[in-house]
Design a protein around this motif. Structure first.
Motif, PDB file in Angstrom:
ATOM      1  N   VAL A  32       0.837  -1.201   0.000  1.00  0.00           N
ATOM      2  CA  VAL A  32       0.000   0.000   0.000  1.00  0.00           C
ATOM      3  C   VAL A  32       0.870   1.247   0.000  1.00  0.00           C
ATOM      4  O   VAL A  32       0.614   2.209  -0.742  1.00  0.00           O
ATOM      5  CB  VAL A  32      -0.953  -0.002   1.216  1.00  0.00           C
ATOM      6  N   PHE A  33       1.910   1.262   0.820  1.00  0.00           N
ATOM      7  CA  PHE A  33       2.813   2.412   0.851  1.00  0.00           C
ATOM      8  C   PHE A  33       3.440   2.635  -0.516  1.00  0.00           C
ATOM      9  O   PHE A  33       3.488   3.766  -1.032  1.00  0.00           O
ATOM     10  CB  PHE A  33       3.916   2.194   1.892  1.00  0.00           C
ATOM     11  N   ASP A  34       3.922   1.568  -1.147  1.00  0.00           N
ATOM     12  CA  ASP A  34       4.582   1.684  -2.450  1.00  0.00           C
ATOM     13  C   ASP A  34       3.607   2.176  -3.513  1.00  0.00           C
ATOM     14  O   ASP A  34       3.959   3.011  -4.362  1.00  0.00           O
ATOM     15  CB  ASP A  34       5.156   0.317  -2.846  1.00  0.00           C
ATOM     16  N   ALA A  35       2.362   1.675  -3.472  1.00  0.00           N
ATOM     17  CA  ALA A  35       1.367   2.109  -4.451  1.00  0.00           C
ATOM     18  C   ALA A  35       1.019   3.581  -4.256  1.00  0.00           C
ATOM     19  O   ALA A  35       0.872   4.331  -5.231  1.00  0.00           O
ATOM     20  CB  ALA A  35       0.108   1.250  -4.333  1.00  0.00           C
ATOM     21  N   LEU A  36       0.890   4.018  -3.013  1.00  0.00           N
ATOM     22  CA  LEU A  36       0.606   5.428  -2.746  1.00  0.00           C
ATOM     23  C   LEU A  36       1.768   6.313  -3.185  1.00  0.00           C
ATOM     24  O   LEU A  36       1.567   7.411  -3.720  1.00  0.00           O
ATOM     25  CB  LEU A  36       0.321   5.631  -1.259  1.00  0.00           C
ATOM     26  N   MET A  37       2.983   5.844  -2.991  1.00  0.00           N
ATOM     27  CA  MET A  37       4.148   6.622  -3.414  1.00  0.00           C
ATOM     28  C   MET A  37       4.183   6.779  -4.929  1.00  0.00           C
ATOM     29  O   MET A  37       4.498   7.851  -5.458  1.00  0.00           O
ATOM     30  CB  MET A  37       5.433   5.949  -2.916  1.00  0.00           C
ATOM     31  N   ASP A  38       3.828   5.727  -5.654  1.00  0.00           N
ATOM     32  CA  ASP A  38       3.848   5.781  -7.119  1.00  0.00           C
ATOM     33  C   ASP A  38       2.666   6.568  -7.667  1.00  0.00           C
ATOM     34  O   ASP A  38       2.819   7.370  -8.592  1.00  0.00           O
ATOM     35  CB  ASP A  38       3.825   4.358  -7.703  1.00  0.00           C
ATOM     36  N   GLU A  39       1.481   6.337  -7.111  1.00  0.00           N
ATOM     37  CA  GLU A  39       0.260   6.894  -7.690  1.00  0.00           C
ATOM     38  C   GLU A  39      -0.102   8.267  -7.129  1.00  0.00           C
ATOM     39  O   GLU A  39      -0.783   9.049  -7.810  1.00  0.00           O
ATOM     40  CB  GLU A  39      -0.912   5.930  -7.462  1.00  0.00           C
ATOM     41  N   ARG A  40       0.300   8.544  -5.888  1.00  0.00           N
ATOM     42  CA  ARG A  40      -0.033   9.820  -5.221  1.00  0.00           C
ATOM     43  C   ARG A  40      -1.549  10.025  -5.172  1.00  0.00           C
ATOM     44  O   ARG A  40      -2.040  11.145  -5.241  1.00  0.00           O
ATOM     45  CB  ARG A  40       0.643  11.010  -5.917  1.00  0.00           C
ATOM     46  N   ALA A  44       8.309   9.885   4.250  1.00  0.00           N
ATOM     47  CA  ALA A  44       7.867   8.959   3.212  1.00  0.00           C
ATOM     48  C   ALA A  44       8.875   8.891   2.074  1.00  0.00           C
ATOM     49  O   ALA A  44       9.164   7.807   1.544  1.00  0.00           O
ATOM     50  CB  ALA A  44       6.497   9.384   2.689  1.00  0.00           C
ATOM     51  N   LEU A  45       9.423  10.032   1.678  1.00  0.00           N
ATOM     52  CA  LEU A  45      10.417  10.039   0.597  1.00  0.00           C
ATOM     53  C   LEU A  45      11.647   9.239   0.994  1.00  0.00           C
ATOM     54  O   LEU A  45      12.238   8.532   0.169  1.00  0.00           O
ATOM     55  CB  LEU A  45      10.803  11.484   0.263  1.00  0.00           C
ATOM     56  N   ALA A  46      12.051   9.340   2.275  1.00  0.00           N
ATOM     57  CA  ALA A  46      13.223   8.587   2.739  1.00  0.00           C
ATOM     58  C   ALA A  46      12.953   7.085   2.740  1.00  0.00           C
ATOM     59  O   ALA A  46      13.862   6.277   2.536  1.00  0.00           O
ATOM     60  CB  ALA A  46      13.624   9.056   4.142  1.00  0.00           C
ATOM     61  N   LEU A  47      11.698   6.698   2.945  1.00  0.00           N
ATOM     62  CA  LEU A  47      11.345   5.277   2.988  1.00  0.00           C
ATOM     63  C   LEU A  47      11.123   4.663   1.618  1.00  0.00           C
ATOM     64  O   LEU A  47      11.187   3.449   1.462  1.00  0.00           O
ATOM     65  CB  LEU A  47      10.061   5.092   3.811  1.00  0.00           C
ATOM     66  N   SER A  48      10.852   5.481   0.611  1.00  0.00           N
ATOM     67  CA  SER A  48      10.355   4.971  -0.665  1.00  0.00           C
ATOM     68  C   SER A  48      11.316   3.994  -1.330  1.00  0.00           C
ATOM     69  O   SER A  48      10.909   2.908  -1.753  1.00  0.00           O
ATOM     70  CB  SER A  48      10.032   6.130  -1.616  1.00  0.00           C
ATOM     71  N   VAL A  49      12.585   4.361  -1.461  1.00  0.00           N
ATOM     72  CA  VAL A  49      13.542   3.493  -2.156  1.00  0.00           C
ATOM     73  C   VAL A  49      13.800   2.206  -1.387  1.00  0.00           C
ATOM     74  O   VAL A  49      13.757   1.109  -1.969  1.00  0.00           O
ATOM     75  CB  VAL A  49      14.850   4.251  -2.454  1.00  0.00           C
ATOM     76  N   PRO A  50      14.074   2.258  -0.059  1.00  0.00           N
ATOM     77  CA  PRO A  50      14.286   0.980   0.667  1.00  0.00           C
ATOM     78  C   PRO A  50      13.090   0.048   0.588  1.00  0.00           C
ATOM     79  O   PRO A  50      13.254  -1.165   0.430  1.00  0.00           O
ATOM     80  CB  PRO A  50      14.536   1.455   2.110  1.00  0.00           C
ATOM     81  N   ILE A  51      11.865   0.592   0.687  1.00  0.00           N
ATOM     82  CA  ILE A  51      10.689  -0.279   0.633  1.00  0.00           C
ATOM     83  C   ILE A  51      10.532  -0.888  -0.758  1.00  0.00           C
ATOM     84  O   ILE A  51      10.199  -2.064  -0.903  1.00  0.00           O
ATOM     85  CB  ILE A  51       9.431   0.512   1.045  1.00  0.00           C
ATOM     86  N   LYS A  52      10.791  -0.097  -1.812  1.00  0.00           N
ATOM     87  CA  LYS A  52      10.699  -0.635  -3.171  1.00  0.00           C
ATOM     88  C   LYS A  52      11.717  -1.756  -3.370  1.00  0.00           C
ATOM     89  O   LYS A  52      11.442  -2.761  -4.034  1.00  0.00           O
ATOM     90  CB  LYS A  52      10.894   0.480  -4.197  1.00  0.00           C
ATOM     91  N   ARG A  53      12.905  -1.591  -2.790  1.00  0.00           N
ATOM     92  CA  ARG A  53      13.931  -2.638  -2.908  1.00  0.00           C
ATOM     93  C   ARG A  53      13.487  -3.902  -2.168  1.00  0.00           C
ATOM     94  O   ARG A  53      13.686  -5.022  -2.654  1.00  0.00           O
ATOM     95  CB  ARG A  53      15.253  -2.137  -2.331  1.00  0.00           C
ATOM     96  N   ILE A  54      12.919  -3.723  -0.971  1.00  0.00           N
ATOM     97  CA  ILE A  54      12.445  -4.882  -0.200  1.00  0.00           C
ATOM     98  C   ILE A  54      11.386  -5.647  -0.990  1.00  0.00           C
ATOM     99  O   ILE A  54      11.430  -6.881  -1.090  1.00  0.00           O
ATOM    100  CB  ILE A  54      11.891  -4.423   1.156  1.00  0.00           C
ATOM    101  N   LEU A  55      10.431  -4.930  -1.580  1.00  0.00           N
ATOM    102  CA  LEU A  55       9.384  -5.582  -2.358  1.00  0.00           C
ATOM    103  C   LEU A  55       9.953  -6.288  -3.578  1.00  0.00           C
ATOM    104  O   LEU A  55       9.520  -7.392  -3.935  1.00  0.00           O
ATOM    105  CB  LEU A  55       8.337  -4.544  -2.787  1.00  0.00           C
ATOM    106  N   ALA A  56      10.936  -5.642  -4.238  1.00  0.00           N
ATOM    107  CA  ALA A  56      11.561  -6.266  -5.405  1.00  0.00           C
ATOM    108  C   ALA A  56      12.306  -7.537  -5.010  1.00  0.00           C
ATOM    109  O   ALA A  56      12.263  -8.551  -5.720  1.00  0.00           O
ATOM    110  CB  ALA A  56      12.508  -5.275  -6.080  1.00  0.00           C
ATOM    111  N   ASP A  57      13.002  -7.502  -3.862  1.00  0.00           N
ATOM    112  CA  ASP A  57      13.734  -8.683  -3.397  1.00  0.00           C
ATOM    113  C   ASP A  57      12.768  -9.824  -3.076  1.00  0.00           C
ATOM    114  O   ASP A  57      13.039 -10.994  -3.391  1.00  0.00           O
ATOM    115  CB  ASP A  57      14.562  -8.339  -2.157  1.00  0.00           C
TER     116      ASP A  57
END
Length: 320
Positions: free
Chosen positions: A34-42, A87-100
């Motif tokens: 949900v966090f990743d989708a909100l970050m991408d879609e705003r 949220a901006l600081a979290l965006s890249v680490p969370i995207k990496r976690i989901l990708a992994d």
């Protein structure tokens, strides 16, 4: 050489990694999605559509995330949901976690002959003709169920689409390759002078004087331009050529050269398989350019994507 994101964290990056790890320990995977989708879609509405859940479900999850993080994370504005600095600081680490996690859950091996996959490639008119066309021809016998979609996108839009998973690869120059992307050098290109085989000057070596006296056609990607790098180089010598036609694509440029007594400077790789043209070395040195293949870290470990990358690189190397 493959370039990638630095493995050494800055203090801000380490803090963000800590927060992301805390989220993963204390919240289920759906919260990260949900966090990743909100970050991408705003947008709560678009995030809900992307995740195939209801808007209230996304809003409820966001409220729980806010409580867990002690931060609003996303603030409603006239243009949508704006992320906070946390949220901006979290965006890249969370995207990496989901990708992994996605990489771990996906089968490690696949059969190119049976895999069904759509690959989206960003390419200019030049890259489409010089790279994508021979790549598709080489790929079809090996992977008949892989579909290739070519789009024209650059700049910030290119990175955003890669982050969203809407774009797999980009064929660009090194200057366009963001530090946030992986990239691999494909080849170095040079310019040659072409004219139709029956051109009056086809059987004589070009001199600076004869070169400037010919009628020239050029590509102007922005449209309507009659000056290019060749004109800049000639001006330094106090010389000028006569550019009489400007077109927006190399395909049109070659058609004009084929059907007239105009000449043009074109990247050499565009001439593969072309007949009816005389190719000469320009009488003045014109700087060439390099092409690289770029992709996002989110797909770096995907075995299917890695196989497609290797096939594209191999195609380019075989055309040298």
């Amino acid at each position: 050489m493959t370039t990638s994101l630095s493995e050494r964290c800055t203090p801000c990056q380490c803090l963000a990694q800590h927060f992301a790890t805390m989220l993963l320990r204390n919240l289920d995977l759906n919260f990260l999605k949900v966090f990743d989708a909100l970050m991408d879609e705003r947008s709560v509405t678009r995030a809900a559509e992307r995740l195939a859940v209801t808007q209230p479900a996304v809003s409820a999850t966001l409220n729980r995330l806010r409580d867990a993080m002690g931060d609003p994370l996303f603030v409603r504005t006239q243009r949508g949901m704006a992320p906070t600095p946390r949220a901006l600081a979290l965006s890249v680490p969370i995207k990496r976690i989901l990708a992994d996690i996605e990489t771990v859950l996906r089968p490690a091996e696949f059969d190119p002959a049976t895999v069904e996959l759509t690959v989206t490639i960003a390419a200019t008119d030049y890259a489409l003709r010089a790279v994508v066309v021979p790549f598709v021809a080489a790929l079809r016998p090996l992977a008949p169920h892989i579909r290739i979609a070519v789009v024209q996108v650059s700049g910030a839009a290119m990175l955003e689409r890669m982050e969203r998973g809407e774009l797999d690869f980009a064929l660009i120059t090194p200057e366009m390759a963001s530090a946030d992307l992986h990239s691999r050098h494909l080849f170095r290109e040079r310019y040659v002078c072409v004219m139709r085989a029956q051109h009056p000057a086809a059987d004589t070596a070009l001199t600076l004087e004869s070169f400037c006296q010919l009628d020239h056609a050029i590509v102007s990607l922005q449209g309507g331009g009659f000056v290019g790098p060749t004109d800049t180089a000639l001006a330094k010598l106090g010389l000028q050529r006569d550019v009489v036609v400007s077109v927006p694509s190399f395909g049109m440029l070659l058609d004009i050269v084929h059907s007239s007594d105009m000449v043009a400077l074109v990247p050499e790789r565009l001439l593969g398989g072309t007949t009816g043209l005389k190719v000469q070395t320009p009488p003045i040195e014109i700087a060439g350019f390099s092409k690289v293949l770029a992709w996002h870290p989110r797909s770096h470990g995907d075995p299917r994507q890695r196989w497609v990358r290797e096939q594209l690189v191999l195609t380019c190397s075989q055309l040298d």
